[in-house]
Write a protein that holds these residues in place. Structure first.
Motif, mmCIF file in Angstrom:
data_model
loop_
_atom_site.group_PDB
_atom_site.id
_atom_site.type_symbol
_atom_site.label_atom_id
_atom_site.label_comp_id
_atom_site.label_asym_id
_atom_site.label_seq_id
_atom_site.Cartn_x
_atom_site.Cartn_y
_atom_site.Cartn_z
ATOM 1 N N CYS A 57 38.723 38.382 28.762
ATOM 2 C CA CYS A 57 38.577 39.299 29.706
ATOM 3 C C CYS A 57 38.977 40.604 29.125
ATOM 4 O O CYS A 57 40.051 40.699 28.673
ATOM 5 N N PRO A 99 46.409 34.701 44.704
ATOM 6 C CA PRO A 99 45.375 35.651 44.541
ATOM 7 C C PRO A 99 45.513 36.822 45.466
ATOM 8 O O PRO A 99 44.942 38.001 45.160
ATOM 9 N N TRP A 107 44.192 34.225 35.082
ATOM 10 C CA TRP A 107 43.142 33.758 35.515
ATOM 11 C C TRP A 107 43.256 33.097 36.766
ATOM 12 O O TRP A 107 44.049 32.117 36.855
ATOM 13 N N TYR A 167 37.934 34.347 37.369
ATOM 14 C CA TYR A 167 38.138 35.524 37.609
ATOM 15 C C TYR A 167 39.364 36.101 36.636
ATOM 16 O O TYR A 167 40.432 35.272 36.637
ATOM 17 N N CYS A 168 39.381 36.973 36.013
ATOM 18 C CA CYS A 168 40.894 37.675 35.671
ATOM 19 C C CYS A 168 41.375 38.535 36.329
ATOM 20 O O CYS A 168 40.574 39.406 37.313
ATOM 21 N N ALA A 169 42.558 38.922 36.411
ATOM 22 C CA ALA A 169 43.154 39.853 37.176
ATOM 23 C C ALA A 169 44.558 40.229 36.926
ATOM 24 O O ALA A 169 45.212 39.546 35.973
ATOM 25 N N ARG A 186 40.113 30.117 46.468
ATOM 26 C CA ARG A 186 40.505 30.653 45.114
ATOM 27 C C ARG A 186 42.169 30.048 44.785
ATOM 28 O O ARG A 186 42.904 30.199 45.187
ATOM 29 N N TYR A 243 44.155 43.845 40.747
ATOM 30 C CA TYR A 243 42.992 44.248 40.300
ATOM 31 C C TYR A 243 42.107 43.255 39.822
ATOM 32 O O TYR A 243 42.720 42.237 39.381
ATOM 33 N N TRP A 244 40.779 43.161 40.061
ATOM 34 C CA TRP A 244 40.036 42.031 39.740
ATOM 35 C C TRP A 244 38.969 42.281 39.052
ATOM 36 O O TRP A 244 38.051 43.431 39.207
ATOM 37 N N GLY A 279 33.773 37.959 38.175
ATOM 38 C CA GLY A 279 33.882 36.459 37.602
ATOM 39 C C GLY A 279 32.769 35.784 36.607
ATOM 40 O O GLY A 279 31.589 36.574 36.752
#
Length: 122
Positions: free
Chosen positions: A22, A106, A36, A95-97, A45, A111-112, A115
């Motif tokens: 990421c 989640p 993640w 997804y990284c966040a 999620r 910030y996202w 994916g």
């Protein structure tokens, strides 16, 4: 302009390994915790792993069972997820966040990135 870009997904056989990356821009990993998440088809999620770069603390979902390792290269603003002993149930969009702290879920992340799909065959 905060941006997160996940990559490294693909098709892998059960028992195999995969490394996700990421790339972050517009902030440093000292400003937020990074982690993640994943979402399988028809499922909610869920958090996979989280890293607080300022403290070095790491956190993992119970389902990981020692198979995954989160790490970062702070100089490059890049987050990694090393996934070993992959199972078909690991199949999901990953997804990284970034957010205020690990454990917020989640909905608590700010910030996202888009994916990357991981598919694990039987």
């Amino acid at each position: 302009d905060v941006q997160l870009q996940a990559s490294g997904g693909g098709l892998v056989q059960g028992g195999g390994s995969l490394r996700l990356s990421c790339a972050a821009s517009g902030f440093t990993f000292d400003d937020y915790v990074i982690g993640w998440f994943r979402q399988a088809p028809g499922k909610e999620r869920e958090g996979v792993s989280c890293l607080s770069s300022s403290t070095g603390n790491t956190y993992y979902g119970d389902f990981v069972k020692g198979r995954f390792t989160i790490s970062s290269d702070n100089a490059k603003n890049t987050l990694y997820l090393q996934m070993n002993s992959l199972k078909p149930e690991d199949t999901a969009v990953y997804y990284c966040a970034a957010g205020p702290r690990c454990g917020v879920g989640p909905d608590g992340m700010d910030y996202w990135g888009k994916g990357t799909l991981v598919t694990v065959s039987s």
